[in-house]
Design an enzyme around this catalytic site. Structure first.
Site, short mmCIF file in Angstrom:
data_model
loop_
_atom_site.label_atom_id
_atom_site.label_comp_id
_atom_site.label_asym_id
_atom_site.label_seq_id
_atom_site.Cartn_x
_atom_site.Cartn_y
_atom_site.Cartn_z
N ARG A 13 0.95 -1.44 0.14
CA ARG A 13 -0.11 -0.11 -0.07
C ARG A 13 0.77 1.24 0.22
NH1 ARG A 13 -2.36 0.58 6.44
NH2 ARG A 13 -0.39 -0.26 7.32
N SER A 40 -4.63 4.73 5.79
CA SER A 40 -4.58 3.44 5.54
C SER A 40 -4.03 3.11 4.05
CB SER A 40 -5.85 2.59 5.49
OG SER A 40 -6.15 2.54 7.14
N GLU A 61 -18.69 4.99 -0.15
CA GLU A 61 -18.17 4.53 -1.51
C GLU A 61 -18.66 4.62 -2.68
OE1 GLU A 61 -16.66 2.58 2.52
OE2 GLU A 61 -18.61 2.93 1.54
N PHE A 86 -14.55 -2.90 0.39
CA PHE A 86 -15.14 -1.69 0.13
C PHE A 86 -15.25 -1.17 -1.45
CE2 PHE A 86 -14.11 -1.16 4.79
CZ PHE A 86 -15.22 -2.13 5.17
N HIS A 112 -5.61 -3.75 1.45
CA HIS A 112 -6.00 -4.76 2.49
C HIS A 112 -6.84 -5.63 1.94
CE1 HIS A 112 -5.06 -1.04 4.97
NE2 HIS A 112 -5.42 -1.77 5.91
N ASP A 120 -8.71 -7.97 11.50
CA ASP A 120 -9.80 -7.52 11.14
C ASP A 120 -10.87 -8.64 10.80
OD1 ASP A 120 -8.89 -5.07 11.76
OD2 ASP A 120 -9.01 -4.14 9.94
N ARG A 170 -1.88 -4.85 2.89
CA ARG A 170 -1.28 -3.98 4.26
C ARG A 170 -0.04 -4.46 4.73
NH1 ARG A 170 -4.84 -4.11 9.85
NH2 ARG A 170 -4.15 -6.30 9.82
#
Length: 317
Positions: A13, A40, A61, A86, A112, A120, A170
């Site tokens: 990322r 992020s 989004e 998302f 991610h 998560d 990530r």
């Protein structure tokens, strides 16, 4: 056999963030949109230096995708940023109708991805996004393997005309591809030469494939490792030329084996050169909470799994 050196582990990322930063300095048409995840997605620098070209849409989004599609009409090149789940699952209708069907020049950039989102858990992890995106007509799908390649791919996408999905992650992973590489969309990269088995890997599994190839070499097995950074358009030529030498294939991906890279490879083989194939990926399941290493080990997404699959597929020749 050729070996590669980890020049220092970095998260992919951050490669996206670095590429976006460079584009901000070199291409005034590039704009960035984020759904409340600036840190992020490593979009901080772009926002700080080009506030007039950065749009924080909040946790909305679907609106982000609609805004991005509209911006292309004025000649802008929008890069959207949020988690892969998302970026695709939550907004599939908007991507299909406003971006893909309309042929809009939107770059959907997703962090991610896969299991390595880790703690998560399954609601934030996504293992079906490549399948969702590759089924959309004219959608380019890219899944990069390290920091350098992610940066290069981000920069290359600004020159590419048409909708695209860029997938990265990530965790910090080995950074081993050249810093000055020329990223060519749709062109696979052969990393090692081999005669016994072809290993086609994408994303975080590319380094694991190289580690597997070293172990296989010690066992007297010659593995040809190819980095499939672009899943659509797929480099059919590179795949078929390799399989013509080795006679069998292992596909490796941090994604469901249903709908991912492996299925695209199987289609090519069935149409042109049928050959035994083994699939390394998640087996039609959701993920769960855990560290990246724990999950990659539990779901068989590592060098050990690639070694086992290679030995198995060779016996099927």
């Amino acid at each position: 056999m050729k070996t590669y050196t980890n020049t220092g582990s970095k998260d992919t990322r951050s490669g996206f963030g670095a590429g976006l930063t460079e584009l901000g300095q070199t291409n005034e048409n590039v704009v960035a949109l984020c759904a409340d995840l600036i840190g992020s997605l490593k979009m901080d620098d772009f926002k700080a230096n080009h506030p007039e070209r950065f749009f924080q849409v909040g946790i909305a989004e679907a609106n982000m995708i609609g805004l991005a599609a509209g911006m292309t009409i004025g000649g802008k090149i929008p890069f959207t940023g949020t988690f892969a789940n998302f970026s695709t699952g939550r907004v599939y209708d908007q991507i299909r109708q406003s971006v893909a069907y309309s042929g809009k020049n939107v770059k959907i950039c997703a962090s991610h991805a896969g299991l390595t989102l880790g703690e998560d858990g399954a609601t934030h992890q996504i293992l079906e996004d490549i399948g969702l995106m590759k089924m959309l007509p004219e959608m380019t799908v890219i899944n990069t393997c390290d920091y350098n390649q992610t940066k290069a791919a981000t920069i290359a996408l600004a020159k590419h005309d048409g909708p695209a999905y860029l997938r990265f992650g990530r965790p910090k992973v080995p950074n081993f591809t050249p810093e000055d590489q020329n990223f060519e969309i749709g062109k696979a990269v052969q990393l090692t030469e081999g005669t016994d088995v072809t290993i086609l890997a994408t994303g975080h599994l590319v380094w694991e494939a190289l580690e597997a190839a070293k172990s296989l070499h010690e066992k007297g097995i010659s593995a040809e490792v190819i980095n499939i950074h672009t899943i659509k358009p797929l480099d059919d030529k590179a795949i078929l030329e390799s399989v013509a030498k080795t006679g069998c294939v292992v596909s490796a991906e941090e994604h469901n084996v249903i709908g991912g890279l492996g299925e695209s490879v199987a289609r090519v083989l069935s149409q042109h050169k049928p050959a035994p194939q083994e699939f390394v990926g998640t087996q039609d399941t959701f993920g769960e909470s855990g560290t990246s290493d724990q999950l990659m080990d539990k779901y068989g997404l590592n060098a050990k799994a690639i070694i086992n699959a290679s030995e198995k597929v060779i016996k099927r020749k």
